[in-house]
Scaffold this motif. Structure first.
Motif, mmCIF file in Angstrom:
data_model
loop_
_atom_site.group_PDB
_atom_site.id
_atom_site.type_symbol
_atom_site.label_atom_id
_atom_site.label_comp_id
_atom_site.label_asym_id
_atom_site.label_seq_id
_atom_site.Cartn_x
_atom_site.Cartn_y
_atom_site.Cartn_z
ATOM 1 N N ALA A 145 0.831 -1.210 0.000
ATOM 2 C CA ALA A 145 0.000 0.000 0.000
ATOM 3 C C ALA A 145 0.861 1.253 0.000
ATOM 4 O O ALA A 145 0.577 2.222 -0.723
ATOM 5 N N ASP A 146 1.933 1.251 0.785
ATOM 6 C CA ASP A 146 2.854 2.391 0.785
ATOM 7 C C ASP A 146 3.503 2.559 -0.583
ATOM 8 O O ASP A 146 3.687 3.684 -1.068
ATOM 9 N N ALA A 147 3.880 1.444 -1.201
ATOM 10 C CA ALA A 147 4.514 1.514 -2.524
ATOM 11 C C ALA A 147 3.574 2.142 -3.541
ATOM 12 O O ALA A 147 3.982 2.973 -4.358
ATOM 13 N N ARG A 148 2.298 1.759 -3.490
ATOM 14 C CA ARG A 148 1.317 2.346 -4.409
ATOM 15 C C ARG A 148 1.119 3.835 -4.122
ATOM 16 O O ARG A 148 0.983 4.648 -5.044
ATOM 17 N N THR A 149 1.103 4.181 -2.841
ATOM 18 C CA THR A 149 0.963 5.596 -2.480
ATOM 19 C C THR A 149 2.133 6.405 -3.023
ATOM 20 O O THR A 149 1.944 7.484 -3.605
ATOM 21 N N LEU A 150 3.344 5.902 -2.829
ATOM 22 C CA LEU A 150 4.526 6.612 -3.327
ATOM 23 C C LEU A 150 4.486 6.739 -4.841
ATOM 24 O O LEU A 150 4.856 7.782 -5.401
ATOM 25 N N GLY A 152 2.009 7.190 -6.673
ATOM 26 C CA GLY A 152 1.075 8.238 -7.064
ATOM 27 C C GLY A 152 1.518 9.632 -6.694
ATOM 28 O O GLY A 152 0.832 10.605 -7.038
ATOM 29 N N MET A 153 2.653 9.758 -6.028
ATOM 30 C CA MET A 153 3.151 11.071 -5.608
ATOM 31 C C MET A 153 4.141 11.576 -6.641
ATOM 32 O O MET A 153 5.349 11.376 -6.534
ATOM 33 N N THR A 154 3.642 12.270 -7.635
ATOM 34 C CA THR A 154 4.508 12.690 -8.744
ATOM 35 C C THR A 154 5.536 13.732 -8.334
ATOM 36 O O THR A 154 6.572 13.872 -8.976
ATOM 37 N N VAL A 180 6.575 -5.922 -2.216
ATOM 38 C CA VAL A 180 6.768 -4.470 -2.200
ATOM 39 C C VAL A 180 7.718 -4.038 -3.315
ATOM 40 O O VAL A 180 7.442 -3.076 -4.051
ATOM 41 N N LEU A 181 8.832 -4.742 -3.458
ATOM 42 C CA LEU A 181 9.799 -4.396 -4.498
ATOM 43 C C LEU A 181 9.188 -4.538 -5.892
ATOM 44 O O LEU A 181 9.424 -3.698 -6.775
ATOM 45 N N THR A 182 8.401 -5.574 -6.102
ATOM 46 C CA THR A 182 7.741 -5.772 -7.394
ATOM 47 C C THR A 182 6.782 -4.634 -7.687
ATOM 48 O O THR A 182 6.720 -4.126 -8.819
ATOM 49 N N ARG A 188 7.256 1.717 -11.780
ATOM 50 C CA ARG A 188 8.435 2.472 -12.233
ATOM 51 C C ARG A 188 8.772 3.625 -11.299
ATOM 52 O O ARG A 188 9.079 4.741 -11.731
ATOM 53 N N VAL A 189 8.718 3.350 -10.016
ATOM 54 C CA VAL A 189 9.089 4.357 -9.026
ATOM 55 C C VAL A 189 10.611 4.506 -9.056
ATOM 56 O O VAL A 189 11.335 3.535 -8.840
ATOM 57 N N PRO A 190 11.119 5.692 -9.327
ATOM 58 C CA PRO A 190 12.572 5.854 -9.455
ATOM 59 C C PRO A 190 13.267 5.877 -8.097
ATOM 60 O O PRO A 190 12.639 6.097 -7.058
ATOM 61 N N GLY A 191 14.559 5.658 -8.139
ATOM 62 C CA GLY A 191 15.373 5.755 -6.934
ATOM 63 C C GLY A 191 15.929 4.418 -6.498
ATOM 64 O O GLY A 191 15.264 3.383 -6.633
ATOM 65 N N PRO A 192 17.152 4.410 -5.967
ATOM 66 C CA PRO A 192 17.729 3.166 -5.452
ATOM 67 C C PRO A 192 16.954 2.661 -4.250
ATOM 68 O O PRO A 192 16.339 3.427 -3.509
ATOM 69 N N ARG A 193 16.965 1.348 -4.067
ATOM 70 C CA ARG A 193 16.266 0.710 -2.963
ATOM 71 C C ARG A 193 17.256 0.199 -1.917
ATOM 72 O O ARG A 193 18.342 -0.259 -2.251
#
Length: 251
Positions: A145-150, A152-154, A180-182, A188-193
């Protein structure tokens, strides 16, 4: 951030109280000692929770600056980060003003980065003011859920994503982390994990981070015991054990 985290970041204290483990650092001097040991053991970055004169977690600039400056003196050139956890102030409206005062700290006392949890209110505003202060942002992602929220935060633009599996068991940790990683990848959320767990999920996810070639973190914030449940003397011992496990998984 002045240098990338290729393998491991040390999380020195978190919200732990001294009674939970004799090596939990609270004062700036104690943080500096534990930080130096962790870096000597192989940590490439440091994360800490500053404390006030009573030993309670704090976001106030003077306390943050004192902790960061002490650690930076003991570990020159190593990136130092802090938390912005809402539970510390429990004040959604007041937290931005408190954190904004970090911009007035001298460079030697200003954090290099700060973690901001996606699931807490005010994520976007806090990210913006940290960037304006020259402080990089690590987005704490605890769930799909957090991943989906992030996703959507353009305008959020964190500099790194912390995939933090803080709930669950050793048996479920890897599957939860991969979900979560998938999700982050599919959106296509950018940034290193960076991948890590806490308590029961800690050690399985260090192995998994090594397998996936992702940085991880370890320290008394995340666990008080070694990979076999054995007592550990300090943060440095945790870093050494984690690096051995991460490297074995990576190889």
């Amino acid at each position: 951030m002045r240098s990338p985290i290729e393998r491991i970041k040390a999380c020195l204290n978190g919200g732990r109280r001294p009674g939970e483990h004799p090596a939990v650092p609270v004062t700036p001097a104690e943080l500096a000692v534990q930080a130096a040991g962790a870096v000597a053991a192989g940590a490439e970055a440091l994360h800490l929770h500053p404390r006030d004169h009573t030993g309670a977690e704090t976001l106030h600039a003077d306390d943050v600056g004192a902790a960061v400056a002490a650690v930076r003196r003991s570990c020159p050139g190593v990136p130092v980060g802090v938390t912005t956890g809402l539970w510390i102030s429990d004040d959604v409206a007041g937290r931005p003003a408190t954190v904004a005062r970090w911009a007035g700290l001298p460079p030697a006392a200003r954090p290099d980065f700060a973690s901001v949890n996606v699931g807490e209110p005010g994520f976007t505003d806090l990210t913006g003011l940290l960037h304006r202060a020259g402080i990089e942002v690590e987005a704490g992602v605890w769930s799909v859920a957090d991943a989906r929220t992030l996703a959507g935060m353009t305008s959020a633009g964190p500099d790194r994503i912390l995939v933090e599996i803080v709930d669950g068991t050793a048996e479920t940790a890897v599957a939860t982390a991969d979900a979560v990683l998938t999700c982050l990848d599919e959106h296509r959320v950018p940034g290193p994990r960076l991948l890590h767990g806490e308590n029961a999920t800690c050690w399985p996810l260090i192995t998994h981070a090594g397998r996936r070639g992702l940085p991880t973190r370890i320290g008394l914030e995340d666990t008080l015991t070694g990979p076999d449940g054995e007592p550990v003397p300090d943060n440095a011992a945790l870093v050494r054990a984690a690096l051995e496990i991460w490297t074995a998984g990576h190889g």
